[in-house]
Design an enzyme around this catalytic site. Structure first.
Site, PDB file in Angstrom:
ATOM      1  N   TYR A  22      10.584 -20.176  11.348  1.00 17.69           N
ATOM      2  CA  TYR A  22      10.023 -21.646  11.131  1.00 17.69           C
ATOM      3  C   TYR A  22       9.090 -21.698   9.772  1.00 17.69           C
ATOM      4  O   TYR A  22       9.353 -22.524   8.872  1.00 17.69           O
ATOM      5  CB  TYR A  22       9.130 -22.243  12.268  1.00 17.69           C
ATOM      6  CG  TYR A  22       8.892 -23.795  11.757  1.00 17.69           C
ATOM      7  CD1 TYR A  22       9.709 -24.848  12.111  1.00 17.69           C
ATOM      8  CD2 TYR A  22       7.508 -24.066  11.885  1.00 17.69           C
ATOM      9  CE1 TYR A  22       9.280 -26.089  12.078  1.00 17.69           C
ATOM     10  CE2 TYR A  22       7.122 -25.430  11.596  1.00 17.69           C
ATOM     11  CZ  TYR A  22       7.969 -26.324  12.087  1.00 17.69           C
ATOM     12  OH  TYR A  22       7.663 -27.701  11.905  1.00 17.69           O
ATOM     13  N   ARG A  65      13.626 -39.509  16.592  1.00 18.66           N
ATOM     14  CA  ARG A  65      12.529 -39.521  17.541  1.00 18.66           C
ATOM     15  C   ARG A  65      11.132 -38.937  16.467  1.00 18.66           C
ATOM     16  O   ARG A  65      11.196 -38.916  15.490  1.00 18.66           O
ATOM     17  CB  ARG A  65      12.658 -38.209  18.180  1.00 18.66           C
ATOM     18  CG  ARG A  65      13.485 -38.326  19.259  1.00 18.66           C
ATOM     19  CD  ARG A  65      13.896 -37.269  20.315  1.00 18.66           C
ATOM     20  NE  ARG A  65      14.627 -36.258  19.993  1.00 18.66           N
ATOM     21  CZ  ARG A  65      14.455 -34.746  19.854  1.00 18.66           C
ATOM     22  NH1 ARG A  65      13.424 -34.539  20.394  1.00 18.66           N
ATOM     23  NH2 ARG A  65      15.445 -34.102  19.604  1.00 18.66           N
ATOM     24  N   LYS A 104      10.028 -23.559   6.238  1.00 16.03           N
ATOM     25  CA  LYS A 104       9.153 -24.651   5.724  1.00 16.03           C
ATOM     26  C   LYS A 104       8.328 -24.227   4.224  1.00 16.03           C
ATOM     27  O   LYS A 104       8.429 -24.980   3.316  1.00 16.03           O
ATOM     28  CB  LYS A 104       8.044 -25.085   6.492  1.00 16.03           C
ATOM     29  CG  LYS A 104       8.658 -25.423   7.902  1.00 16.03           C
ATOM     30  CD  LYS A 104       9.246 -26.968   7.662  1.00 16.03           C
ATOM     31  CE  LYS A 104       9.611 -27.564   8.657  1.00 16.03           C
ATOM     32  NZ  LYS A 104      10.327 -28.822   8.383  1.00 16.03           N
ATOM     33  N   ALA A 134       9.161 -19.510   7.436  1.00 17.75           N
ATOM     34  CA  ALA A 134      10.024 -19.243   6.373  1.00 17.75           C
ATOM     35  C   ALA A 134      10.940 -20.414   5.671  1.00 17.75           C
ATOM     36  O   ALA A 134      10.914 -20.743   4.518  1.00 17.75           O
ATOM     37  CB  ALA A 134      11.035 -18.139   6.609  1.00 17.75           C
TER      38      ALA A 134
HETATM   39  P1  NAP Z   1      11.238 -33.901  16.897  1.00 19.13           P
HETATM   40  O1  NAP Z   1      10.578 -34.874  18.039  1.00 19.13           O
HETATM   41  O2  NAP Z   1      11.822 -32.673  17.830  1.00 19.13           O
HETATM   42  O3  NAP Z   1      12.629 -34.603  16.484  1.00 19.13           O
HETATM   43  C1  NAP Z   1      13.765 -33.745  15.843  1.00 19.13           C
HETATM   44  C2  NAP Z   1      14.431 -34.931  14.934  1.00 19.13           C
HETATM   45  O4  NAP Z   1      15.583 -34.150  14.387  1.00 19.13           O
HETATM   46  C3  NAP Z   1      15.423 -35.620  16.149  1.00 19.13           C
HETATM   47  O5  NAP Z   1      15.384 -37.025  15.683  1.00 19.13           O
HETATM   48  C4  NAP Z   1      16.701 -34.810  16.125  1.00 19.13           C
HETATM   49  O6  NAP Z   1      17.788 -35.752  16.623  1.00 19.13           O
HETATM   50  C5  NAP Z   1      16.821 -34.327  14.654  1.00 19.13           C
HETATM   51  N1  NAP Z   1      17.496 -33.196  14.378  1.00 19.13           N
HETATM   52  C6  NAP Z   1      17.522 -32.058  14.946  1.00 19.13           C
HETATM   53  N2  NAP Z   1      18.246 -31.110  14.682  1.00 19.13           N
HETATM   54  C7  NAP Z   1      19.072 -31.953  13.608  1.00 19.13           C
HETATM   55  C8  NAP Z   1      20.242 -31.685  12.777  1.00 19.13           C
HETATM   56  N3  NAP Z   1      20.755 -30.348  13.046  1.00 19.13           N
HETATM   57  N4  NAP Z   1      20.636 -32.455  12.311  1.00 19.13           N
HETATM   58  C9  NAP Z   1      20.362 -33.973  12.222  1.00 19.13           C
HETATM   59  N5  NAP Z   1      19.204 -33.948  12.909  1.00 19.13           N
HETATM   60  C10 NAP Z   1      18.606 -33.360  13.861  1.00 19.13           C
HETATM   61  O7  NAP Z   1      10.505 -33.353  15.726  1.00 19.13           O
HETATM   62  P2  NAP Z   1       9.236 -33.817  15.023  1.00 19.13           P
HETATM   63  O8  NAP Z   1       8.176 -33.127  15.769  1.00 19.13           O
HETATM   64  O9  NAP Z   1       9.355 -35.128  15.022  1.00 19.13           O
HETATM   65  O10 NAP Z   1       9.305 -33.105  13.895  1.00 19.13           O
HETATM   66  C11 NAP Z   1       9.994 -33.868  12.454  1.00 19.13           C
HETATM   67  C12 NAP Z   1       9.673 -32.814  11.433  1.00 19.13           C
HETATM   68  O11 NAP Z   1       8.323 -32.722  11.387  1.00 19.13           O
HETATM   69  C13 NAP Z   1      10.435 -31.408  11.500  1.00 19.13           C
HETATM   70  O12 NAP Z   1      10.911 -31.164  10.296  1.00 19.13           O
HETATM   71  C14 NAP Z   1       9.482 -30.829  11.668  1.00 19.13           C
HETATM   72  O13 NAP Z   1       9.594 -29.284  11.493  1.00 19.13           O
HETATM   73  C15 NAP Z   1       7.950 -31.235  11.120  1.00 19.13           C
HETATM   74  N6  NAP Z   1       7.103 -30.945  11.662  1.00 19.13           N
HETATM   75  C16 NAP Z   1       6.521 -31.242  12.943  1.00 19.13           C
HETATM   76  C17 NAP Z   1       5.263 -30.888  13.536  1.00 19.13           C
HETATM   77  C18 NAP Z   1       4.837 -31.213  14.543  1.00 19.13           C
HETATM   78  O14 NAP Z   1       3.646 -30.915  14.982  1.00 19.13           O
HETATM   79  N7  NAP Z   1       5.607 -32.077  15.588  1.00 19.13           N
HETATM   80  C19 NAP Z   1       4.080 -30.340  12.587  1.00 19.13           C
HETATM   81  C20 NAP Z   1       4.744 -29.942  10.921  1.00 19.13           C
HETATM   82  C21 NAP Z   1       6.038 -30.328  10.722  1.00 19.13           C
HETATM   83  P3  NAP Z   1      18.149 -35.633  18.301  1.00 19.13           P
HETATM   84  O15 NAP Z   1      17.066 -36.827  18.621  1.00 19.13           O
HETATM   85  O16 NAP Z   1      19.715 -36.279  18.227  1.00 19.13           O
HETATM   86  O17 NAP Z   1      18.100 -34.428  18.856  1.00 19.13           O
END
Ligand code: NAP
Length: 253
Positions: free
Chosen positions: A161, A21, A165, A163
Site C-alpha cells: 500500500y 463509498r 501511494k 509503495a
Molecule cells: P473504501 O471505503 O474501501 O471504498 C473504496 C472504493 O473504491 C469503493 O467505491 C470501491 O468500489 C472502489 N474500488 C475498489 N477497487 C476498485 C477497482 N479495482 N476499480 C474501481 N473502483 C474500485 O475506501 P476509502 O477508505 O474511502 O478510501 C478511498 C481512497 O482513499 C483510497 O485510495 C484509499 O487508499 C485512500 N485513503 C484512505 C484512508 C482511510 O483511512 N480510509 C487513508 C488514506 C488514504 P465498490 O464499492 O464497488 O467496492
C-alpha cells in the site's frame, strides 16, 4: 463543437473513481454541492453506487454510475469513453479508488502486492492517461489523486500500500509537469486515518494506536478529505499544481 463549447460542457463534469463509498462518495457529494455533474466509478457494489446516484440527483446534479475495474486497461479506457459521451467532457478527475491487502513483508504474497499496486497506482495511471488527451484538447482540467500519509511516512504491515501511494505521488508530480502548459493541474491529497469501510476493518486496538499518533487526536470523517479534494478541483486552485496536501490531523508534520 467549438473549443469554447467543449470547455463549457466539460467544466460541469467531475469523474470520481471509487465514488460509491467512503471518501469517494463524500467527494462526489461535495462536488455536486459545488455545481458539478458527477460520474462515479465503482468496482462491484452496484447497490451502493445506485444509492449515491440518488443522493447526487437529490442535490440537483446529473449523475451516473459506471462499473469499471480501474486496474484493467480496456475497462478504464471504455469507461472514460462512455463518460465523455454521456457528459460531453470531463473537467475534474478524482482518482480515489483504492484497496488494501495488509501483511508483514516477510509473509506478503506477490498476489497481495500486485493487487494493491494494480488498483491504486496502475488504476490511477489508466484513468489519467485516458483523460489526458481530452483535457489537453480542452486546454484545462483538474486531476486530484488520492495518496495517503502512508505513502509519505511508510507503515509496518503495508509495504504494498505504501509503495502504491508513494508511486501516486511521483505520478502526480510528473503529470503536473507534462500537462501544465495545457492548463491542466494535477495534485494529490494524502489523507491520514479516515472513518470508512477501509479502516473499519482494523481492530479497536489498532485504531487506538493510530489515534495516539494523530496530533489532533481523532480519525476524521470522509467529508474532511472531500473538502480538500474539492478545493484542488476548483477554479480557486488554478495556480496550484504538483503539490501533495496532507489532510492528516498533523500526523506527517
Ligand atoms: P473504501 O471505503 O474501501 O471504498 C473504496 C472504493 O473504491 C469503493 O467505491 C470501491 O468500489 C472502489 N474500488 C475498489 N477497487 C476498485 C477497482 N479495482 N476499480 C474501481 N473502483 C474500485 O475506501 P476509502 O477508505 O474511502 O478510501 C478511498 C481512497 O482513499 C483510497 O485510495 C484509499 O487508499 C485512500 N485513503 C484512505 C484512508 C482511510 O483511512 N480510509 C487513508 C488514506 C488514504 P465498490 O464499492 O464497488 O467496492
Amino acid at each position: 463543437m467549438t473549443q469554447n463549447d467543449q470547455e463549457f460542457q466539460a467544466r460541469r463534469c467531475a469523474l470520481v473513481t471509487g465514488g460509491s463509498r467512503g471518501i469517494g462518495r463524500a467527494t462526489a457529494l461535495e462536488l455536486a454541492r459545488r455545481g458539478f455533474d458527477i460520474a462515479i466509478v465503482y468496482a462491484g457494489n452496484a447497490e451502493r453506487a445506485a444509492q449515491v446516484v440518488d443522493e447526487l440527483e437529490a442535490l440537483g446534479a446529473k449523475a451516473k454510475a459506471y462499473r469499471c475495474d480501474v486496474s484493467d486497461e480496456d475497462q478504464a479506457n471504455a469507461c472514460v469513453k462512455q463518460v465523455l459521451q454521456d457528459f460531453g467532457g470531463v473537467w475534474a478527475l478524482v482518482n480515489n479508488a483504492g484497496v488494501t491487502a495488509d501483511g508483514l513483508l516477510m509473509r506478503m504474497k506477490d498476489d497481495s502486492f500486485d493487487k494493491v499496486i494494480n488498483v491504486n497506482l496502475k488504476g490511477t495511471f489508466h484513468m489519467t492517461r485516458a483523460l489526458a488527451g481530452p483535457m489537453a484538447r480542452q486546454r484545462g482540467g483538474r486531476i486530484v489523486n488520492v495518496s495517503s500519509v502512508v505513502g509519505i511516512m511508510g507503515n509496518a504491515g503495508q509495504v504494498n500500500y505504501a509503495a502504491s501511494k508513494a508511486g501516486v505521488i511521483g505520478l502526480t508530480k510528473s503529470v503536473a509537469r507534462e500537462l501544465a502548459r495545457r492548463g491542466v493541474t494535477c495534485n494529490a491529497v494524502a489523507p491520514g486515518f479516515v472513518k470508512t469501510d477501509m479502516t473499519a476493518k482494523l481492530s479497536e486496538t489498532v485504531q487506538k494506536k493510530y489515534e495516539e499518533q494523530i496530533p489532533l487526536g481523532y480519525l476524521c470523517d470522509p467529508e474532511e478529505i472531500a473538502r480538500a479534494i474539492a478545493f484542488l478541483a476548483s477554479d480557486e486552485a488554478g495556480y496550484i499544481t504538483g503539490v501533495v496536501l496532507p489532510v492528516d490531523g498533523g500526523m506527517s508534520m
